[in-house]
Design a protein around this motif. Structure first.
Motif, mmCIF file in Angstrom:
data_model
loop_
_atom_site.group_PDB
_atom_site.id
_atom_site.type_symbol
_atom_site.label_atom_id
_atom_site.label_comp_id
_atom_site.label_asym_id
_atom_site.label_seq_id
_atom_site.Cartn_x
_atom_site.Cartn_y
_atom_site.Cartn_z
ATOM 1 N N PRO A 124 8.898 19.768 -7.141
ATOM 2 C CA PRO A 124 9.210 18.474 -6.537
ATOM 3 C C PRO A 124 8.958 17.301 -7.472
ATOM 4 C CG PRO A 124 7.082 19.246 -5.764
ATOM 5 C CD PRO A 124 7.666 20.363 -6.590
ATOM 6 N N LYS A 125 9.780 16.294 -7.317
ATOM 7 C CA LYS A 125 9.652 15.071 -8.092
ATOM 8 C C LYS A 125 9.624 13.881 -7.141
ATOM 9 C CE LYS A 125 12.133 12.210 -11.475
ATOM 10 N NZ LYS A 125 13.383 12.068 -12.279
ATOM 11 N N ILE A 126 8.705 12.967 -7.377
ATOM 12 C CA ILE A 126 8.600 11.784 -6.535
ATOM 13 C C ILE A 126 9.496 10.690 -7.090
ATOM 14 C CG2 ILE A 126 7.044 10.046 -5.580
ATOM 15 C CD1 ILE A 126 4.767 11.988 -5.898
ATOM 16 N N GLU A 127 10.356 10.169 -6.223
ATOM 17 C CA GLU A 127 11.236 9.081 -6.633
ATOM 18 C C GLU A 127 10.484 7.751 -6.605
ATOM 19 O OE1 GLU A 127 14.147 9.802 -7.723
ATOM 20 O OE2 GLU A 127 14.216 11.903 -7.045
ATOM 21 N N ARG A 128 10.952 6.816 -7.420
ATOM 22 C CA ARG A 128 10.315 5.496 -7.473
ATOM 23 C C ARG A 128 10.346 4.814 -6.107
ATOM 24 N NH1 ARG A 128 12.531 1.277 -11.797
ATOM 25 N NH2 ARG A 128 11.672 2.905 -13.172
ATOM 26 N N GLY A 129 11.448 5.012 -5.363
ATOM 27 C CA GLY A 129 11.572 4.383 -4.054
ATOM 28 C C GLY A 129 10.487 4.803 -3.080
ATOM 29 N N PHE A 130 10.004 6.060 -3.217
ATOM 30 C CA PHE A 130 8.928 6.535 -2.341
ATOM 31 C C PHE A 130 7.622 5.822 -2.673
ATOM 32 C CE2 PHE A 130 5.820 10.004 -1.126
ATOM 33 C CZ PHE A 130 5.974 9.851 0.237
ATOM 34 N N HIS A 131 7.325 5.677 -3.962
ATOM 35 C CA HIS A 131 6.120 4.953 -4.369
ATOM 36 C C HIS A 131 6.156 3.508 -3.874
ATOM 37 C CE1 HIS A 131 3.941 7.849 -6.736
ATOM 38 N NE2 HIS A 131 4.997 8.122 -7.497
ATOM 39 N N THR A 132 7.324 2.869 -4.015
ATOM 40 C CA THR A 132 7.462 1.486 -3.551
ATOM 41 C C THR A 132 7.231 1.391 -2.048
ATOM 42 O OG1 THR A 132 9.067 1.044 -5.310
ATOM 43 C CG2 THR A 132 9.002 -0.507 -3.465
ATOM 44 N N ALA A 133 7.800 2.331 -1.300
ATOM 45 C CA ALA A 133 7.641 2.335 0.151
ATOM 46 C C ALA A 133 6.180 2.547 0.548
ATOM 47 C CB ALA A 133 8.525 3.416 0.768
ATOM 48 N N LEU A 134 5.473 3.399 -0.193
ATOM 49 C CA LEU A 134 4.056 3.620 0.105
ATOM 50 C C LEU A 134 3.257 2.333 -0.093
ATOM 51 C CD1 LEU A 134 3.381 7.140 -1.464
ATOM 52 C CD2 LEU A 134 3.888 6.580 0.907
ATOM 53 N N ASP A 135 3.590 1.585 -1.112
ATOM 54 C CA ASP A 135 2.920 0.296 -1.331
ATOM 55 C C ASP A 135 3.186 -0.656 -0.165
ATOM 56 O OD1 ASP A 135 1.901 1.158 -3.760
ATOM 57 O OD2 ASP A 135 3.551 0.293 -4.937
ATOM 58 N N ASP A 136 4.404 -0.588 0.400
ATOM 59 C CA ASP A 136 4.747 -1.459 1.522
ATOM 60 C C ASP A 136 3.996 -1.068 2.795
ATOM 61 O OD1 ASP A 136 6.537 -2.704 -0.171
ATOM 62 O OD2 ASP A 136 8.299 -1.665 0.634
ATOM 63 N N ILE A 137 3.955 0.239 3.076
ATOM 64 C CA ILE A 137 3.458 0.731 4.359
ATOM 65 C C ILE A 137 1.943 0.964 4.352
ATOM 66 C CG2 ILE A 137 3.644 2.625 6.051
ATOM 67 C CD1 ILE A 137 6.078 0.848 5.954
ATOM 68 N N GLN A 138 1.407 1.437 3.232
ATOM 69 C CA GLN A 138 -0.008 1.795 3.129
ATOM 70 C C GLN A 138 -0.406 2.822 4.205
ATOM 71 O OE1 GLN A 138 -2.312 0.596 0.677
ATOM 72 N NE2 GLN A 138 -0.364 -0.074 -0.227
ATOM 73 N N PRO A 139 0.239 4.002 4.193
ATOM 74 C CA PRO A 139 -0.066 5.003 5.225
ATOM 75 C C PRO A 139 -1.443 5.627 5.023
ATOM 76 C CG PRO A 139 1.366 5.958 3.566
ATOM 77 C CD PRO A 139 1.236 4.498 3.227
ATOM 78 N N THR A 140 -1.936 6.299 6.049
ATOM 79 C CA THR A 140 -3.206 7.004 5.964
ATOM 80 C C THR A 140 -3.121 8.174 4.998
ATOM 81 O OG1 THR A 140 -3.516 6.456 8.305
ATOM 82 C CG2 THR A 140 -5.040 8.056 7.346
ATOM 83 N N LYS A 141 -2.015 8.922 5.081
ATOM 84 C CA LYS A 141 -1.775 10.058 4.191
ATOM 85 C C LYS A 141 -0.325 10.038 3.734
ATOM 86 C CE LYS A 141 -5.211 13.285 6.106
ATOM 87 N NZ LYS A 141 -5.429 14.668 6.636
ATOM 88 N N ALA A 142 -0.093 10.553 2.526
ATOM 89 C CA ALA A 142 1.268 10.655 1.997
ATOM 90 C C ALA A 142 1.478 12.070 1.478
ATOM 91 C CB ALA A 142 1.498 9.641 0.887
#
Length: 390
Positions: free
Chosen positions: A339-357
């Motif tokens: 698996p590879k993490i896309e940049r868009g996922f990292h950006t979304a995590l910064d926006d949402i700040q979920p408990t777990k990713a």
């Protein structure tokens, strides 16, 4: 015998409530599961598609009062919607006599009539439990590929050959178009609905654009929306809503649509075997929908599911908001074993700040990828999510 994840939840519900409604599409295994549960207690089964059984309930109070010490299974309850009013009186009388729980197990092939008819008459007397097709937790890990290809309807999954499974699913589609849809909704031409269903399969995991679909069907956008509403109520299509929050970004507002059973996606698109599936453009979207359905089948009650997407490309495939106890999980779904993490996922995590990713993928190793994302096999993730409800 397949071990269904919902069985424990149904048996527990029977210990606390008078009536339990098992809601799921036709052929998902509701009757089989109900009869298995009934083996452990005195019970009676009534198939309300049978004229003989409907005649037994011509005087429902008189008949059912003869079976007050039994679990009464009422299959295809939508055939006799007037029965709900009688059940209310029977349940209330039973409570006065100390018979408060485990009276009725009600089976329905769709949510429409059950929710509408029982919502008022049986309020406080009924509990609802969903039973969809088989999910990842109900099979062995080495059968995930088979489940993805064939879907989770038991007859399709257990067929001897892929060809037999494919023919069973095509028959299932015809049955719904010719029999089930006219029973539950307005008269819709079967050919039109089949074209819409196929268009939704091609658009699996895509944003809903009712106007574009309407143009292809030569009907109005409101008409398409009503058709999709019906497929949603029949538990055949899922509308996954977009995440709404004040994050200071321009968010996508249209829902995504998924045909809930991957096997039906493949049957609608003429995909019969694994080789055809892996070479088809829908392969990634089909896998995404398959994993989302498996996760939502075991998510804790009252979980809010959505997706996150901004106009600039930040995206999370699935957000699960599970309250203060479990927090918010952000899940990215990949079919690759590397698996590879896309940049868009990292950006979304910064926006949402979920408990777990999580990065859910088709491998088995579990490891940290980046600072905050945990790569995890899909079977293990489904099992971990399901464990939150125990």
């Amino acid at each position: 015998m397949l071990q269904r994840y919902a069985r424990t939840h149904i048996e527990q519900a029977l210990e606390r409530q008078a009536a339990i409604a098992i809601i799921g599409p036709r052929q998902a295994g509701k009757t089989t599961l109900a009869l298995e549960i009934a083996k452990n207690r005195p019970s009676i089964y009534l198939d309300l598609e049978s004229m003989a059984d409907r005649e037994k309930l011509a005087e429902p109070v008189l008949y059912l009062n003869q079976h007050v010490d039994k679990l009464v299974i009422l299959d295809e309850i939508h055939r006799t919607p007037a029965l709900f009013e009688s059940l209310r009186g029977i349940i209330d009388e039973g409570r006065r006599q100390g018979k408060r729980t485990g009276r009725f197990l009600i089976l329905g092939s769709a949510s429409i009539d059950l929710l509408r008819q029982s919502g008022e008459t049986l309020a406080g007397r009924i509990e609802y439990i969903d039973l969809g097709p088989l999910s990842i937790t109900e099979i062995s890990p080495n059968e995930i590929g088979k489940l993805w290809l064939r879907g989770g309807f038991p007859d399709s999954f257990l067929a001897k050959k892929d060809e037999d499974s494919f023919l069973l699913r095509q028959s299932f589609i015809r049955t719904y178009l010719e029999r089930e849809v006219p029973m539950f909704g307005p008269r819709i031409p079967a050919e039109t609905l089949e074209r819409l269903w196929t268009m939704l399969a091609h658009n699996q995991a895509g944003l809903l654009n009712a106007s574009r679909l309407a143009s292809g069907l030569s009907v109005s956008a409101p008409t398409v929306t009503s058709y999709i509403d019906l497929l949603v109520d029949l538990l055949l299509v899922r509308r996954l809503p977009p995440y709404h929050a004040n994050v200071g970004k321009r968010l996508v507002k249209a829902p995504k649509t998924y045909i809930r059973d991957s096997g039906l996606v493949h049957a609608l698109l003429g995909i019969e075997n694994n080789e055809e599936l892996l070479g088809h453009p829908v392969v990634g979207a089909s896998w995404e929908g398959f994993i989302i359905e498996s996760l939502l089948a075991v998510a804790p009650p009252r979980t809010r599911a959505s997706f996150y997407r901004t106009a600039r490309g930040a995206e999370i495939d699935l957000l699960l908001e599970m309250g203060d106890r479990h927090g918010t999980w952000a899940i990215e779904i990949k079919r690759s074993s590397v698996p590879k993490i896309e940049r868009g996922f990292h950006t979304a995590l910064d926006d949402i700040q979920p408990t777990k990713a999580f990065l859910a993928y088709s491998g088995t190793e579990r490891f940290i990828k980046g600072n905050t994302v945990e790569a995890i096999g899909v079977h293990e993730l489904v099992k971990e999510l399901g464990g939150l409800s125990e």
